[in-house]
Write a protein that holds these residues in place. Structure first.
Motif, short mmCIF file in Angstrom:
data_model
loop_
_atom_site.label_atom_id
_atom_site.label_comp_id
_atom_site.label_asym_id
_atom_site.label_seq_id
_atom_site.Cartn_x
_atom_site.Cartn_y
_atom_site.Cartn_z
N ASN A 246 0.82 -1.21 0.00
CA ASN A 246 0.00 0.00 0.00
C ASN A 246 0.85 1.26 0.00
O ASN A 246 0.33 2.35 0.21
CB ASN A 246 -0.94 0.00 1.21
CG ASN A 246 -1.97 -1.10 1.15
OD1 ASN A 246 -2.68 -1.24 0.15
ND2 ASN A 246 -2.05 -1.92 2.20
N ALA A 247 2.15 1.09 -0.20
CA ALA A 247 3.12 2.19 -0.22
C ALA A 247 3.39 2.77 1.17
O ALA A 247 3.99 3.83 1.28
CB ALA A 247 2.71 3.29 -1.19
N ARG A 248 2.95 2.09 2.22
CA ARG A 248 3.26 2.55 3.57
C ARG A 248 4.74 2.31 3.87
O ARG A 248 5.28 1.27 3.53
CB ARG A 248 2.40 1.83 4.61
CG ARG A 248 0.91 2.10 4.48
CD ARG A 248 0.11 1.43 5.59
NE ARG A 248 0.30 -0.03 5.56
CZ ARG A 248 -0.19 -0.86 6.47
NH1 ARG A 248 -0.87 -0.39 7.50
NH2 ARG A 248 0.01 -2.16 6.35
N VAL A 249 5.37 3.27 4.54
CA VAL A 249 6.78 3.13 4.90
C VAL A 249 6.90 2.17 6.08
O VAL A 249 6.13 2.25 7.05
CB VAL A 249 7.38 4.50 5.26
CG1 VAL A 249 8.84 4.35 5.70
CG2 VAL A 249 7.28 5.45 4.06
N LEU A 250 7.88 1.27 5.98
CA LEU A 250 8.07 0.25 7.00
C LEU A 250 9.23 0.58 7.93
O LEU A 250 10.19 1.22 7.54
CB LEU A 250 8.33 -1.11 6.34
CG LEU A 250 7.23 -1.64 5.41
CD1 LEU A 250 7.66 -2.97 4.80
CD2 LEU A 250 5.90 -1.79 6.14
N ARG A 251 9.10 0.10 9.17
CA ARG A 251 10.21 0.17 10.11
C ARG A 251 11.13 -1.02 9.91
O ARG A 251 10.83 -1.96 9.17
CB ARG A 251 9.67 0.15 11.55
CG ARG A 251 8.79 1.33 11.93
CD ARG A 251 8.39 1.22 13.41
NE ARG A 251 7.53 2.31 13.83
CZ ARG A 251 6.20 2.30 13.73
NH1 ARG A 251 5.58 1.24 13.24
NH2 ARG A 251 5.50 3.34 14.14
N GLU A 252 12.24 -1.00 10.62
CA GLU A 252 13.19 -2.11 10.55
C GLU A 252 12.54 -3.43 10.98
O GLU A 252 12.91 -4.50 10.50
CB GLU A 252 14.40 -1.83 11.43
CG GLU A 252 15.37 -0.82 10.84
CD GLU A 252 16.20 -1.39 9.70
OE1 GLU A 252 16.10 -2.60 9.44
OE2 GLU A 252 16.94 -0.62 9.08
N ASP A 253 11.56 -3.35 11.89
CA ASP A 253 10.92 -4.58 12.37
C ASP A 253 9.80 -5.06 11.45
O ASP A 253 9.12 -6.05 11.75
CB ASP A 253 10.40 -4.41 13.80
CG ASP A 253 9.29 -3.36 13.91
OD1 ASP A 253 8.82 -2.84 12.87
OD2 ASP A 253 8.88 -3.05 15.05
N GLY A 254 9.58 -4.36 10.33
CA GLY A 254 8.57 -4.77 9.37
C GLY A 254 7.20 -4.19 9.58
O GLY A 254 6.30 -4.39 8.74
N THR A 255 6.99 -3.46 10.68
CA THR A 255 5.68 -2.83 10.90
C THR A 255 5.61 -1.52 10.13
O THR A 255 6.63 -0.88 9.85
CB THR A 255 5.46 -2.56 12.41
OG1 THR A 255 6.49 -1.68 12.89
CG2 THR A 255 5.46 -3.85 13.20
N ALA A 256 4.39 -1.13 9.80
CA ALA A 256 4.19 0.10 9.03
C ALA A 256 4.17 1.31 9.95
O ALA A 256 3.62 1.27 11.06
CB ALA A 256 2.88 0.02 8.26
#
Length: 569
Positions: free
Chosen positions: A499-509
């Motif tokens: 959905n083009a959401r930016v992710l954190r290093e842990d994979g969460t949006a």
């Protein structure tokens, strides 16, 4: 939190990705603002070829050139590989088609045509298409932009009304060789007459794309602020709720109720970041991207613990640099049959028409292997090639500007030995290289690098020859110009989901923030499958970001909140 302005969606960056996001958001009824740090809109997209690579789209169907999802997926698997997950690749192939249909229905201005025979860059790989999958925007009179006309980023070189689409160029390139080339030149001549007499202001390629996208957004009464750089995030309860920006010299707070979408560029113009992330040697003067591409989002996103990918990669563009320091991207020029590219020892090390991003990768590989002998390299041609074909933006029979000789942009010799000496190539090396190449040209087969064996190589070659990309270098004088490992932008950035959401290093949006285009890690991985494989994904994920914002019903407090903060405060 006291807001200076409030919107549903704020889009940062005014290239094709940003406009796709802003147009979609506005068309879906969201209160939308598009901001751009520079005084013109269009960014790198306006300086590009304007091609869009999305397999199986409506324009390919209309041209009876469509393939299938299965073939396209096979090709992406073969080129991109597993560095990008299947969910992202599948989303692109399905939603890219949807995005183009959406834009087509949103405005009469969003019109393209199939770039017939502009091959995929790796047509020999499984799923590859020699006939190509790329589309390009139709020619347009930018006078239609009205009061936005002067806001569009102009080309780096004034065309003076002599405007060519990509499909024009491939024919006109053979103006001295084919009937089709001569006929297409008459079309261009008529176009020039209309420019001079009727004051038509035609645009093609990336200029046409951004004019069309600008017209579409403007037609929706879309709001755009130029010279308004993003500076910071405003964050509340684990979510981005707005941004800080500079407008007319003042810092402002802009609320983004449903999301902030970044369609901004990479960091190709920032020397410090190039040295930090990219392989050496590096020089920001080598890039063809606009001045604003300085990676302003990197530090703010690092504070959000965003995940980054492909930060060591560029969209490579082998280039020469003129006496004014302007890079010229060598695309068709590397398909000329009587031309070679050699390292500083006078040796060929690559198939010259190799897809441009891969060419730059191989320059760096060879440079490391030879202890610095490939950066820079030399492109060498003879008088016959200069008289027959377009080269470095110059027409056949048009000599190199005298400034090129005065400023050591072009070196020349009446013999290969003389040129070899001027280039400080070890005696005899260039002579042997050209003799070997000429033998290949006589037989029509490049036994060293297989030049001219794919549809991609042949596209800019001479169709009147046995091998369109091979002809002897034997007509003095001989010319040589330095080849630099240029680029059209960096390829790395924040990693996004479907959905083009930016992710954190842990994979969460990271809720409330999206990215597309060159500020995001390319969904094409380390590869470049075809013409327009930058713009296609950027527009698609800009569209998807806006659609996700539309469906975002999370509410936020607009009053003071102790948890509200500036990320960089």
């Amino acid at each position: 939190m006291k807001w200076d302005f409030e919107y549903d969606v704020v889009v940062v960056g005014s290239g094709a990705s940003g406009f796709a996001a802003a147009t979609t958001a506005k068309n879906e009824g969201l209160k939308t603002l598009l901001i751009e740090k520079e005084k013109h809109f269009g960014g790198a997209s306006a300086l590009s070829g304007g091609g869009v690579w999305i397999p199986n789209n409506r324009y390919l169907v209309e041209a009876n050139a469509a393939d299938s999802y299965e073939e396209a997926k096979t090709y992406l698997d073969a080129t991109v590989g597993d560095i990008v997950n299947d969910e992202i690749k599948e989303t692109y192939l399905k939603k890219g088609i949807e995005m183009l249909d959406y834009m087509h229905n949103a405005s009469k201005h969003m019109r393209f045509s199939y770039a017939k025979n502009y091959s995929d860059y790796y047509p020999a790989l499984p799923g590859g298409k020699g006939a190509g999958r790329s589309i390009e925007p139709l020619l347009i009179d930018i006078n239609e932009l009205g009061d936005w006309k002067d806001k569009l980023l102009p080309p780096t070189i004034d065309t003076k009304g002599f405007v060519m689409t990509g499909q024009d160029f491939v024919k006109v390139n053979m103006i001295t060789r084919t009937t089709a080339g001569k006929a297409r030149s008459l079309t261009l001549g008529w176009r020039l007459i209309k420019h001079l007499l009727l004051k038509k202001n035609y645009a093609a390629l990336g200029q046409a794309l951004m004019a069309r996208m600008g017209l579409t957004y403007k037609g929706l009464n879309g709001e755009m602020w130029l010279q308004t750089p993003f500076t910071d995030f405003i964050y509340e309860q684990d979510r981005v709720i707005g941004i800080k920006a500079i407008k007319e010299g003042q810092e402002i707070a802009i609320k983004a109720e449903k999301g902030v979408i970044f369609g901004s560029g990479g960091f190709s113009k920032d020397q410090e970041k190039r040295e930090r992330f990219l392989p050496t040697p590096q020089n920001a003067a080598w890039t063809s991207s606009p001045h604003g591409q300085t990676g302003d989002i990197i530090s703010p996103f690092e504070k959000l613990y965003a995940k980054f990918g492909l930060m060591d990669r560029v969209w490579g563009a082998p280039s020469i640099i003129d006496h004014k320091g302007r890079p010229f991207f060598l695309v068709a020029d590397r398909g000329i049959p009587n031309m070679i590219i050699v390292d500083q020892e006078g040796h060929r090390y690559i198939n010259e028409p190799t897809p441009y991003h891969e060419f730059v990768d191989k320059m760096y590989e060879h440079n490391e292997k030879t202890g610095g002998k490939a950066i820079t390299s030399w492109i060498i041609l003879d008088s016959r090639s200069k008289k027959r074909y377009l080269f470095a933006g110059l027409f056949p029979m048009q000599g190199f500007p005298k400034e090129y000789f005065k400023n050591n942009i072009v070196f020349t010799g009446q013999t290969v030995n003389e040129l070899e000496q001027k280039l400080n190539i070890p005696t005899g090396n260039l002579v042997k290289t050209i003799e070997r190449f000429n033998g290949f040209a006589q037989n029509g087969k490049d036994l060293d690098f297989h030049r001219g064996e794919t549809a991609h190589d042949k596209y800019y070659g001479d169709p009147t020859l046995k091998n369109p990309n091979l002809l002897e270098l034997n007509s003095p004088p001989y010319y040589a110009l330095k080849v630099y490992p240029g680029d059209i932008g960096t390829k790395g950035g924040v990693v996004i989901d479907k959905n083009a959401r930016v992710l954190r290093e842990d994979g969460t949006a990271i809720e409330g923030v999206y990215a597309c285009g060159n500020c995001s890690s390319s969904i094409m991985g380390q590869s470049y499958p075809g013409p327009g494989a930058t713009l296609g994904p950027g527009m698609t994920f800009g569209y998807l970001a806006a659609m996700h914002c539309k469906d975002n019903d999370i509410q936020h407090s607009s009053g003071p909140n102790n948890d509200t903060k500036l990320i960089n405060a």
